[in-house]
Enzyme design. Structure first.
Site, PDB file in Angstrom:
ATOM      1  N   HIS A  90       1.083  -1.171  -0.318  1.00 61.05           N
ATOM      2  CA  HIS A  90      -0.436   0.054   0.137  1.00 61.05           C
ATOM      3  C   HIS A  90       0.376   0.887  -0.117  1.00 61.05           C
ATOM      4  CE1 HIS A  90      -0.165  -1.411   3.986  1.00 61.05           C
ATOM      5  NE2 HIS A  90       0.138  -0.176   4.631  1.00 61.05           N
ATOM      6  N   HIS A 112      27.957  -6.295 -11.080  1.00 68.74           N
ATOM      7  CA  HIS A 112      28.309  -7.067 -10.393  1.00 68.74           C
ATOM      8  C   HIS A 112      27.808  -8.713 -10.031  1.00 68.74           C
ATOM      9  CE1 HIS A 112      31.969  -4.851  -8.751  1.00 68.74           C
ATOM     10  NE2 HIS A 112      31.909  -4.564 -10.101  1.00 68.74           N
ATOM     11  N   ARG A 128      35.051 -12.709 -12.919  1.00 71.98           N
ATOM     12  CA  ARG A 128      35.021 -12.928 -11.499  1.00 71.98           C
ATOM     13  C   ARG A 128      33.249 -13.083 -10.845  1.00 71.98           C
ATOM     14  NH1 ARG A 128      36.987  -7.883 -10.742  1.00 71.98           N
ATOM     15  NH2 ARG A 128      36.345  -6.441  -9.201  1.00 71.98           N
TER      16      ARG A 128
END
Length: 154
Positions: free
Chosen positions: A9, A98, A132
């Site tokens: 809400h 990332h 990575r």
């Protein structure tokens, strides 16, 4: 891109503005509720949108709560969901670069309209870097798979 948008809400008015913004940015915004400003329970709506991400029915989701904290907690209970509670465009950008966040959680009470608009634009346009970070996301997915069993250890 198909983007589920849900609120509770306190985020109802912001939800409508966000749906319009998504369509202006040439994405498909899907309204996952609620349909009015009456008090409601955020887990119901966060679960609908996060579940759609988890099942691959939508590409991403945006969840708007008073603070966004509860929405973020609910969303991260779903397999394959990487929800990020963001408070500015830098955290939104990093969540994509990332973490490949596929759910953006945000506060209706703490963010102004222009600030929220900029954050969403950045979040929708930022690609995942991979490298990575992909390795780390794979480790998170492995933890998620092994933690489904109560006594399993990663």
């Amino acid at each position: 891109m198909k983007i589920a948008v849900a609120s509770e809400h306190r985020g109802f008015k912001a939800k409508d503005r966000i749906l319009s913004l998504i369509n202006e940015l040439h994405h498909e915004g899907l309204d996952f509720g609620p349909s009015n400003e009456e008090m409601c329970d955020y887990p119901d709506y966060a679960a609908k949108a996060a579940g759609a991400v988890s099942r691959g029915e939508v590409d991403r989701a945006i969840l708007i709560g008073g603070t966004g904290i509860g929405m973020n907690i609910v969303a991260n209970k779903f397999s394959g969901v990487r929800a990020a509670l963001c408070h500015d465009d830098l955290s939104a950008e990093i969540s994509r670069h990332h973490n490949d966040a596929n759910v953006l959680c945000m506060s209706a009470d703490l963010l102004g309209e222009q600030f929220a608009t900029r954050m969403i634009e950045v979040w929708l346009s930022t690609p995942f870097e991979g490298g990575r970070h992909a390795r780390r996301n794979a480790k998170i997915a492995q933890i998620e798979r092994t933690r489904r069993e109560p006594d399993a250890t990663p």
